[in-house]
Design a protein around this motif. Structure first.
Motif, mmCIF file in Angstrom:
data_model
loop_
_atom_site.group_PDB
_atom_site.id
_atom_site.type_symbol
_atom_site.label_atom_id
_atom_site.label_comp_id
_atom_site.label_asym_id
_atom_site.label_seq_id
_atom_site.Cartn_x
_atom_site.Cartn_y
_atom_site.Cartn_z
ATOM 1 N N LEU A 212 0.796 -1.232 0.000
ATOM 2 C CA LEU A 212 0.000 0.000 0.000
ATOM 3 C C LEU A 212 0.825 1.277 0.000
ATOM 4 N N ARG B 253 1.039 3.936 -3.133
ATOM 5 C CA ARG B 253 0.663 5.344 -2.994
ATOM 6 C C ARG B 253 1.785 6.250 -3.499
ATOM 7 N N VAL C 181 -6.890 3.900 -3.000
ATOM 8 C CA VAL C 181 -6.771 2.471 -2.714
ATOM 9 C C VAL C 181 -7.820 2.035 -1.691
ATOM 10 N N VAL D 13 -8.798 -1.222 0.467
ATOM 11 C CA VAL D 13 -8.318 -2.527 0.911
ATOM 12 C C VAL D 13 -9.502 -3.475 0.994
ATOM 13 N N ALA E 107 -4.224 0.001 7.271
ATOM 14 C CA ALA E 107 -4.638 0.407 5.926
ATOM 15 C C ALA E 107 -4.900 1.908 5.881
ATOM 16 N N GLY F 1 -4.875 4.361 2.806
ATOM 17 C CA GLY F 1 -6.018 3.712 2.179
ATOM 18 C C GLY F 1 -7.242 4.612 2.183
#
Length: 211
Positions: free
Chosen positions: A62, A66, A74, A76, A89, A94
């Motif tokens: 992740l 990014r 994003v 998850v 996350a 996230g």
């Protein structure tokens, strides 16, 4: 883009997403490393990222993803709803967290929300976040309470601990081998030092400090 190591899962997600005429699946990754590379190449608006994947797991991928595609949002997507996964996350940037038993309509709503720049958490994920925030507040209260208790002597702390247990002055005196009048004097000192109006407030402070 969909990043999941299970072909059937990817196929199911693709079928759900492409049922919406405004959503196009531009790439599919089978592990975290490939997800980073494909995100850089395709600059998708949204990536659905599985956690449990070979080579590089989703939570490790992740932050790299990014950095590789800063404008990509994003979400998850996982079967594991533990609090730690949700928080990691979100800490790594996230834009959402969904469990794999999410209803198709919710999956589409989540992708649309992420593409619009909003965060989207499933109800289960939201509960984990709220619980963590509540836990953080409890920790802050405990730290503040312990700081206030530094003004007390060791004997005063012992008396306060018994107040926290709900003991009367007489019962506290028997426990500490002190007269009831002596305990009453200690209680008065404790209230004055802690700025408490009564023994109930002092007992609550003892509980917050987790004596």
């Amino acid at each position: 883009m969909i990043a999941d190591d299970e072909p059937l899962i990817r196929a199911g997600i693709r079928m759900i997403l492409t049922s919406d005429q405004e959503i196009e699946v531009v790439a599919e990754a089978v592990n975290g490393r490939e997800a980073v590379d494909l995100a850089r190449a395709h600059a998708a608006d949204v990536v659905l990222l599985d956690i449990q994947m070979p080579v590089l797991d989703g939570l490790s991928a992740l932050p790299e993803l990014r950095r590789a595609a800063p404008s990509t949002r994003v979400i998850v997507l996982t079967t594991f709803g533990e609090r730690e996964n949700v928080l990691r996350a979100l800490e790594h940037g996230g834009a959402g967290f969904l469990l794999k038993d999410t209803a198709p309509a919710e999956l589409i709503r989540a992708v649309r929300a992420a593409a619009a720049g909003d965060a989207y958490l499933s109800p289960a994920a939201t509960r984990h976040v709220v619980e963590q925030l509540a836990s953080g507040r409890e920790a802050a209260r405990a730290e503040e309470a312990r700081a206030r208790l530094t003004a007390l002597s060791e004997r005063e702390r012992q008396v306060l601990e018994l107040l926290g247990e709900g003991l009367s002055n007489a019962d506290a005196g028997r426990r500490l081998h002190m007269s009831e009048a002596t305990v009453k004097t200690y209680v008065s000192r404790i209230l004055a030092k802690l700025g408490c109006e009564n023994r109930v407030q002092a007992a609550l402070l003892a509980r917050d400090a987790r004596l």
